[in-house]
Design an enzyme around this catalytic site. Sequence first.
Site, PDB file in Angstrom:
ATOM      1  N   ASP A  34      23.268  26.677 -16.551  1.00 53.77           N
ATOM      2  CA  ASP A  34      24.601  26.506 -16.071  1.00 53.77           C
ATOM      3  C   ASP A  34      24.896  26.924 -14.510  1.00 53.77           C
ATOM      4  O   ASP A  34      24.421  28.181 -14.478  1.00 53.77           O
ATOM      5  CB  ASP A  34      25.827  26.954 -17.204  1.00 53.77           C
ATOM      6  CG  ASP A  34      27.034  26.087 -16.964  1.00 53.77           C
ATOM      7  OD1 ASP A  34      27.116  25.135 -16.216  1.00 53.77           O
ATOM      8  OD2 ASP A  34      27.976  26.703 -17.386  1.00 53.77           O
ATOM      9  N   HIS A  51      21.874  21.479  -7.776  1.00 53.72           N
ATOM     10  CA  HIS A  51      21.091  21.069  -8.887  1.00 53.72           C
ATOM     11  C   HIS A  51      19.745  20.862  -8.261  1.00 53.72           C
ATOM     12  O   HIS A  51      18.334  21.348  -9.068  1.00 53.72           O
ATOM     13  CB  HIS A  51      21.272  19.277  -9.244  1.00 53.72           C
ATOM     14  CG  HIS A  51      22.636  19.393  -9.820  1.00 53.72           C
ATOM     15  ND1 HIS A  51      23.118  20.140 -10.898  1.00 53.72           N
ATOM     16  CD2 HIS A  51      23.829  18.608  -9.723  1.00 53.72           C
ATOM     17  CE1 HIS A  51      24.152  19.826 -11.374  1.00 53.72           C
ATOM     18  NE2 HIS A  51      24.867  18.977 -10.558  1.00 53.72           N
ATOM     19  N   LEU A 145       2.105  27.061 -23.708  1.00 59.34           N
ATOM     20  CA  LEU A 145       3.573  26.934 -23.930  1.00 59.34           C
ATOM     21  C   LEU A 145       4.075  25.356 -23.994  1.00 59.34           C
ATOM     22  O   LEU A 145       3.578  24.726 -23.235  1.00 59.34           O
ATOM     23  CB  LEU A 145       4.125  27.454 -22.422  1.00 59.34           C
ATOM     24  CG  LEU A 145       5.720  27.397 -22.431  1.00 59.34           C
ATOM     25  CD1 LEU A 145       6.361  28.299 -23.061  1.00 59.34           C
ATOM     26  CD2 LEU A 145       5.871  27.668 -20.660  1.00 59.34           C
TER      27      LEU A 145
END
Length: 254
Positions: A34, A51, A145
């Site tokens: 965020d 972004h 991962l």
Amino acid sequence: MFHLFKKAQSDRSVNNIGQLQPDNIPGHIAIIMDGNGRWAKKRGLPRIAGHHAGMKAVKRTTIAADELGVKVLTLYAFSTENWKRPREEVDFLMKLPQEFLALELDELVEKNVQVRLTGWKEGLPGHTLEAVETAIERTQGNNGLILNFALNYGSRHEIVNAVREIAEQVKRGELNEEDISESILSSKLLTGNLPDPDLIIRTSGEIRISNFMLWQMAYSELWFTDIYWPEFTERHLMQAIGEYQRRARRYGGL
């Protein structure tokens, strides 16, 4: 008071970055990324610049999580509620997976990272879905991962869908009502093949969950930071893990 307490936690973490316990790394870390827009506004830039900068934080965090031995990294990339944002911003956000994976997919393959998607494919633009599905296909044989993108994801919708599926099974006589359990409901969720998150991180100073993994986070440790997502670094990830390691996870026991 909460912010003072949170700052004290953060400062204490800074002093212990070099003292992480390698045998107590959270297996599944989920991050609510965020603050991209506010980071950009603070610098007099358009929201889409935030972004784009956040994409670099995704790479930094993925590399750091992999090196620390995290097994699953879930990134809340786009919620079912984010469709309400201005069309221009949504269109830009839908291009980011394509741009990120075009740049980083070869390295993800090389690093043995497996890409997954948690969310609904329906409604995603063709170019977004194609980029994600290509990444999933090319990395499906990797066993390192798990980089799990929560894209077009909303937890309440997920839970409702799971309940509907269970109800249909009962209706068809495939499941007895008295046999419905937590494990069965968990298996019907989009994350049914993943462990629940051990640690949930939210950036930008907001102290809420925003419809993210509401069932899965029942016993997750939560860590909030005022840092905007584009500013998030390996150091902040280690701060969060350091705080996680100082907590006692009793799961309702003593």
